[in-house]
Design an enzyme around this catalytic site. Structure first.
Site, PDB file in Angstrom:
ATOM      1  N   HIS A  74       0.818  -1.221   0.060  1.00  0.00           N
ATOM      2  CA  HIS A  74       0.004  -0.001  -0.184  1.00  0.00           C
ATOM      3  C   HIS A  74       0.958   1.269  -0.047  1.00  0.00           C
ATOM      4  O   HIS A  74       1.633   1.398   0.873  1.00  0.00           O
ATOM      5  CB  HIS A  74      -0.704   0.017   1.145  1.00  0.00           C
ATOM      6  N   TYR A 203      -9.508   6.058   6.685  1.00  0.00           N
ATOM      7  CA  TYR A 203      -9.684   6.295   8.180  1.00  0.00           C
ATOM      8  C   TYR A 203     -10.800   7.702   8.335  1.00  0.00           C
ATOM      9  O   TYR A 203     -10.382   8.545   7.336  1.00  0.00           O
ATOM     10  CB  TYR A 203      -8.596   6.929   8.922  1.00  0.00           C
ATOM     11  N   PRO A 295      -5.394   1.327  18.221  1.00  0.00           N
ATOM     12  CA  PRO A 295      -4.973   0.783  16.994  1.00  0.00           C
ATOM     13  C   PRO A 295      -5.045   1.788  15.818  1.00  0.00           C
ATOM     14  O   PRO A 295      -4.636   1.247  14.711  1.00  0.00           O
ATOM     15  CB  PRO A 295      -5.898  -0.424  16.756  1.00  0.00           C
ATOM     16  N   LYS A 299       0.003   0.644  15.002  1.00  0.00           N
ATOM     17  CA  LYS A 299       1.461   0.516  15.471  1.00  0.00           C
ATOM     18  C   LYS A 299       1.647  -0.783  16.276  1.00  0.00           C
ATOM     19  O   LYS A 299       2.868  -1.139  16.703  1.00  0.00           O
ATOM     20  CB  LYS A 299       1.851   1.717  16.368  1.00  0.00           C
ATOM     21  N   TYR A 387       3.364   7.209   9.784  1.00  0.00           N
ATOM     22  CA  TYR A 387       2.539   5.751   9.518  1.00  0.00           C
ATOM     23  C   TYR A 387       3.424   4.784   8.993  1.00  0.00           C
ATOM     24  O   TYR A 387       3.241   3.530   9.158  1.00  0.00           O
ATOM     25  CB  TYR A 387       1.549   6.224   8.497  1.00  0.00           C
TER      26      TYR A 387
END
Ligand code: APR
Ligand code: PHB
Length: 393
Positions: A74, A203, A295, A299, A387
């Site tokens: 991704h 998200y 979550p 991580k 990220y």
């Protein structure tokens, strides 16, 4: 019956299994003691996003074949504010870094298969694991298996036994410092064999609450909605979950969402937690035994992996060069990365969730920060580099 090994590892989650495999590859012996049975360990539905550093470690451990065959690279993900989507181009913003979507369940299965293919001492259903002699000369672990008491003499213990395990509790209360934040909501997760609504993660910050669209494969989706802490799973039939996801993810994502029966459904609380130090004498904590993250930032698994990278290197140096430097520096080095991931996970959770006590000003701050990230490459780069995973120093 007394056994002996160089490193006793408590817990056969990702941390314990990866440590054992990395030590084996370097010629260091270990024995893994796991309380539950193999079926339970392999059935747990957990995280799904691997940082490049975690992929590299799995390659070094010799367990990355299926990951490379089935994992989904991704290069970005999308954020949504009340249904309006915008993309964080991680690859562009980090000079070529990306993440791989591959279920923690699969990572665990690959690691267990590697252990069993070499007849590694991986003991399931080890009951009442207890640590002894932490401060003395004779360090050993006891446990019961099939009703028989066992003793395992060792040079070191790696506490990879998760948040509820005995290792952290073995550190004297006067030595241990804990830092904690509990969040006033949980995540309801659903797993379904339907195609994901997008090829990347979404998200979403919505006035009704957070939602996340993720996946396990092109035919298996993983979604989450934020729910109040005291929510009951029985109050969330599949249809209600799909309806809420459609609202919170917004019209564009909802138009591509495929509904289907859940094959797993659960509610999990969110917590930030760090225990310091991560070492006491010859006991070393790694993974959830030492820290928990909400979550949101994906991580948890990756921090377990980076702890293990640092600990494995230190143990290998100790046996290969009789150097104790890595072991002495383990806690400080691991915690430096843990705290940065804790901060990102806490910040990202605050940015995307609906807090019960949120007043109009706080909501405006969230909207302003998300709008700023949408419009600023600098702000997006901060999100992207956290990220994909900060470097191991
Ligand atoms: N004796 C032996 N094993 C134990 C004991 C005990 N007393 N207590 C717990 N365990 C085992 C658990 O059964 C579990 O298999 O330790 C293992 C800990 O694994 P995890 O909880 O998965 O923790 P870790 O390996 O650090 O991986 C962290 O897992 O929980 C997720 O979100 C988290 O993705 C992150 C990852
Ligand atoms: C998941 O796919 O389970 C997942 C993905 C990203 C997160 C959390 C969970 O931040």
């Amino acid at each position: 019956m007394a056994q002996r090994t160089q490193v006793a590892i408590i817990g056969a989650g990702p941390a314990g299994l990866l440590l054992s495999q990395l030590l084996h590859v370097a010629g260091v012996d270990s024995i893994v003691l796991e309380r539950r049975d193999q079926a339970y360990v392999e059935s747990r539905i957990r995280a799904g996003v691997l940082e490049q550093g975690t992929v590299d470690l799995l390659e070094r451990a010799g367990v990355a074949d299926r990951l490379h065959a089935e994992g989904l690279p991704h290069n970005g993900f999308r954020l949504a504010l009340d249904g309006e989507l915008f993309r964080i181009d991680m690859r562009e913003l980090t000079g070529g870094k990306s993440v791989t979507v591959y279920g923690q369940t699969e990572v665990t299965r690959d690691l267990i298969a590697a252990h069993q293919s070499r007849n590694a001492p991986l003991v399931f259903e080890a009951e009442d694991v207890s640590l002894h002699g932490l401060d003395g000369d004779a360090l050993f672990v006891t446990y019961r298996r099939d009703g028989a008491e066992q003793r395992l003499d060792c040079d070191y213990v790696a506490g990879c036994d998760g948040f509820h395990g005995p290792s952290r509790a073995a550190i004297p209360a006067e030595v241990l410092r804990v830092y904690e934040r509990e969040y006033p909501f949980g995540w309801l997760g659903i797993l379904a064999d339907v195609p994901p609504c997008d090829h990347e993660l979404i998200y979403s910050n919505h006035a009704r609450g957070f939602a996340l669209a993720s996946m396990r494969s092109p035919t298996r989706s993983r979604y989450y909605v934020q729910v109040p802490l005291d929510e009951k799973l029985a109050d969330w039939p599949d249809e209600r979950i799909w309806d809420e996801l459609a609202i919170r993810l917004g019209e564009e994502a909802a138009s591509r969402m495929t509904r289907g029966p859940s094959i797993e459904k659960s509610i999990a609380p969110l917590r930030s937690f760090v225990a310091e130090p991560m070492r006491h004498g010859r006991l070393f904590l790694a993974g959830d035994a030492a820290h928990i993250v909400p979550p949101t930032g994906a991580k948890g698994l990756n921090l377990a992996a980076s702890d293990v990278a640092i600990l494995a290197e230190a143990l290998i140096r100790r046996y290969a060069h009789n150097s104790h430097e890595g072991l002495e520096g383990y806690s400080a080095r691991a915690l430096a990365r843990v705290w940065k991931a804790e901060r990102f996970s806490w910040w990202f959770t605050g940015l995307t969730h609906r807090f019960p006590d949120m007043d109009p000003f706080a909501r405006r701050m969230q909207v302003a920060e998300l709008s700023y990230i949408r419009d600023s490459a600098a702000a997006q780069r901060v999100v992207a580099e956290n990220y994909v995973g900060l470097p191991l120093h």
